[in-house]
Design a protein around this motif. Structure first.
Motif, PDB file in Angstrom:
ATOM      1  N   THR A 235       0.825  -1.204   0.000  1.00 17.75           N
ATOM      2  CA  THR A 235       0.000   0.000   0.000  1.00 17.75           C
ATOM      3  C   THR A 235       0.859   1.255   0.000  1.00 17.75           C
ATOM      4  O   THR A 235       0.616   2.197  -0.767  1.00 17.75           O
ATOM      5  CB  THR A 235      -0.931  -0.001   1.225  1.00 17.75           C
ATOM      6  OG1 THR A 235      -1.754  -1.170   1.204  1.00 17.75           O
ATOM      7  CG2 THR A 235      -1.808   1.234   1.242  1.00 17.75           C
ATOM      8  N   ALA A 236       1.890   1.261   0.860  1.00 12.80           N
ATOM      9  CA  ALA A 236       2.765   2.435   0.938  1.00 12.80           C
ATOM     10  C   ALA A 236       3.514   2.657  -0.372  1.00 12.80           C
ATOM     11  O   ALA A 236       3.630   3.794  -0.854  1.00 12.80           O
ATOM     12  CB  ALA A 236       3.751   2.263   2.096  1.00 12.80           C
ATOM     13  N   LEU A 237       4.033   1.589  -0.967  1.00  9.02           N
ATOM     14  CA  LEU A 237       4.781   1.724  -2.219  1.00  9.02           C
ATOM     15  C   LEU A 237       3.889   2.206  -3.361  1.00  9.02           C
ATOM     16  O   LEU A 237       4.276   3.078  -4.141  1.00  9.02           O
ATOM     17  CB  LEU A 237       5.430   0.386  -2.587  1.00  9.02           C
ATOM     18  CG  LEU A 237       6.615  -0.051  -1.731  1.00  9.02           C
ATOM     19  CD1 LEU A 237       7.072  -1.454  -2.144  1.00  9.02           C
ATOM     20  CD2 LEU A 237       7.772   0.932  -1.867  1.00  9.02           C
ATOM     21  N   MET A 238       2.687   1.642  -3.465  1.00 11.28           N
ATOM     22  CA  MET A 238       1.789   2.047  -4.543  1.00 11.28           C
ATOM     23  C   MET A 238       1.367   3.502  -4.406  1.00 11.28           C
ATOM     24  O   MET A 238       1.360   4.252  -5.393  1.00 11.28           O
ATOM     25  CB  MET A 238       0.555   1.141  -4.561  1.00 11.28           C
ATOM     26  CG  MET A 238       0.849  -0.283  -5.011  1.00 11.28           C
ATOM     27  SD  MET A 238      -0.613  -1.337  -4.913  1.00 11.28           S
ATOM     28  CE  MET A 238       0.086  -2.924  -5.354  1.00 11.28           C
ATOM     29  N   LEU A 239       1.030   3.920  -3.201  1.00 11.06           N
ATOM     30  CA  LEU A 239       0.644   5.310  -2.998  1.00 11.06           C
ATOM     31  C   LEU A 239       1.830   6.247  -3.235  1.00 11.06           C
ATOM     32  O   LEU A 239       1.654   7.358  -3.770  1.00 11.06           O
ATOM     33  CB  LEU A 239       0.094   5.504  -1.584  1.00 11.06           C
ATOM     34  CG  LEU A 239      -1.228   4.785  -1.280  1.00 11.06           C
ATOM     35  CD1 LEU A 239      -1.656   5.052   0.154  1.00 11.06           C
ATOM     36  CD2 LEU A 239      -2.322   5.219  -2.249  1.00 11.06           C
ATOM     37  N   ALA A 240       3.027   5.805  -2.866  1.00 17.07           N
ATOM     38  CA  ALA A 240       4.224   6.618  -3.115  1.00 17.07           C
ATOM     39  C   ALA A 240       4.476   6.768  -4.609  1.00 17.07           C
ATOM     40  O   ALA A 240       4.854   7.852  -5.084  1.00 17.07           O
ATOM     41  CB  ALA A 240       5.435   5.991  -2.425  1.00 17.07           C
ATOM     42  N   VAL A 241       4.264   5.699  -5.376  1.00 13.24           N
ATOM     43  CA  VAL A 241       4.444   5.776  -6.826  1.00 13.24           C
ATOM     44  C   VAL A 241       3.434   6.722  -7.443  1.00 13.24           C
ATOM     45  O   VAL A 241       3.772   7.533  -8.323  1.00 13.24           O
ATOM     46  CB  VAL A 241       4.338   4.369  -7.452  1.00 13.24           C
ATOM     47  CG1 VAL A 241       4.290   4.455  -8.973  1.00 13.24           C
ATOM     48  CG2 VAL A 241       5.514   3.508  -7.025  1.00 13.24           C
TER      49      VAL A 241
END
Length: 298
Positions: free
Chosen positions: A157-163
């Motif tokens: 979740t964190a990686l996708m939102l960061a992207v």
């Protein structure tokens, strides 16, 4: 109450995945202006390449699991980005500039080709990753019904939102982002201002393919596998969910897709699973019909 909070927590990874998929799809749609199933096919293709090379590194090269996953991720990025650039340069750009409506038909053919290539490469075997980063973390310590998510869910979740956030900043503040907006608004006017529409088109398609690859890798890491028909399914689903927020506005498309992921999870929790997809797609069709803007030419 705790059950409802658990459903909201469980919706986070799905909402983030849908948001990333819709964000990437909107970038490509803005330059093609036609429904394109290729994006979902690239998403499924990335997950299958990730599985193939991770399996090869684990069983043939005898690498440790982190190294095998890293090799699979790198090769998935290379193959998917290469496929996206090839498709954009050799097929989609030519069709979009000569006969735009054929983009829809060509995208279906490309999706089938990518799906069959990955199936043949895997010898029609369903490959699975071993569970990893699946330690549950307690978010709400209710003694009877604790609300938890695993490490991989929170990390994805964190990686996708960061992207999505980084992509939005890149589109909003970079020179290429301004060129992309100019081409998506009016290719002819952008050309008169010195913007190379072909180069922007290929870069947009490559950027979209890169985001599809990242989403495919993270989704496969979370679910453990990627079905051969996932490209078609997600291609159709992303086509609809991106339209909620606006297919030419990546951040709004991502927000609409995240809302769709939340709705889908809540329906699964409180409604009959058999009718979930029917209800979701019926709502999307109704929403598109009610919000459709028709222009009359004199």
């Amino acid at each position: 109450m705790a059950y409802f909070l658990q459903q909201l927590a469980s919706a986070l990874p799905i909402a983030a995945l849908y948001a990333l998929l819709a964000f990437g799809y909107s970038i490509a749609f803005s330059v093609t202006r036609r429904a394109d199933l290729t994006y979902g096919a690239l998403f499924g293709f990335a997950g299958q390449i990730f599985l193939l090379f991770s399996d090869f590194a684990w069983n043939r090269l005898w690498l440790v699991l982190p190294a095998a996953l890293a090799l699979g991720a790198v090769m998935s990025l290379v193959y998917t980005l290469g496929a996206g650039l090839l498709i954009g340069r050799s097929i989609m750009h030519r069709l979009a500039t000569t006969s735009a409506n054929t983009v829809v038909v060509a995208s279906l053919g490309v999706a089938l080709v990518l799906m069959e290539l990955s199936r043949i490469a895997a010898e029609t075997r369903s490959l699975w990753l071993p569970p990893f980063l699946n330690t549950p973390l307690t978010l709400f310590p209710d003694p009877q019904f604790p609300v938890t998510l695993t490490v991989i869910q929170l990390l994805n979740t964190a990686l996708m939102l960061a992207v999505v956030g980084a992509g939005h900043l890149f589109l909003a503040r970079s020179a290429w982002g301004r060129s992309w907006r100019a081409v998506s608004d009016d290719t002819g006017a952008a050309a008169l201002c010195g913007v190379d529409g072909r180069r922007v088109f290929l870069a947009a398609y490559g950027f979209s393919a890169l985001l599809a690859a990242i989403a495919g890798i993270l989704a496969t890491s979370y679910y453990g596998t990627m079905d051969f028909g996932a490209g078609i399914v997600f291609g159709v689903k992303v086509l609809f969910i991106a339209a909620i927020g606006g297919q030419t506005a990546p951040l709004l498309a991502a927000a609409g897709a995240a809302a769709m992921g939340l709705s889908e999870t809540l329906w699964s929790a409180y409604g009959p699973m058999l009718w979930r997809d029917f209800a979701i797609f019926s709502f999307l069709v109704l929403l598109l019909v009610l919000t459709r803007k028709q222009q009359f030419q004199p």
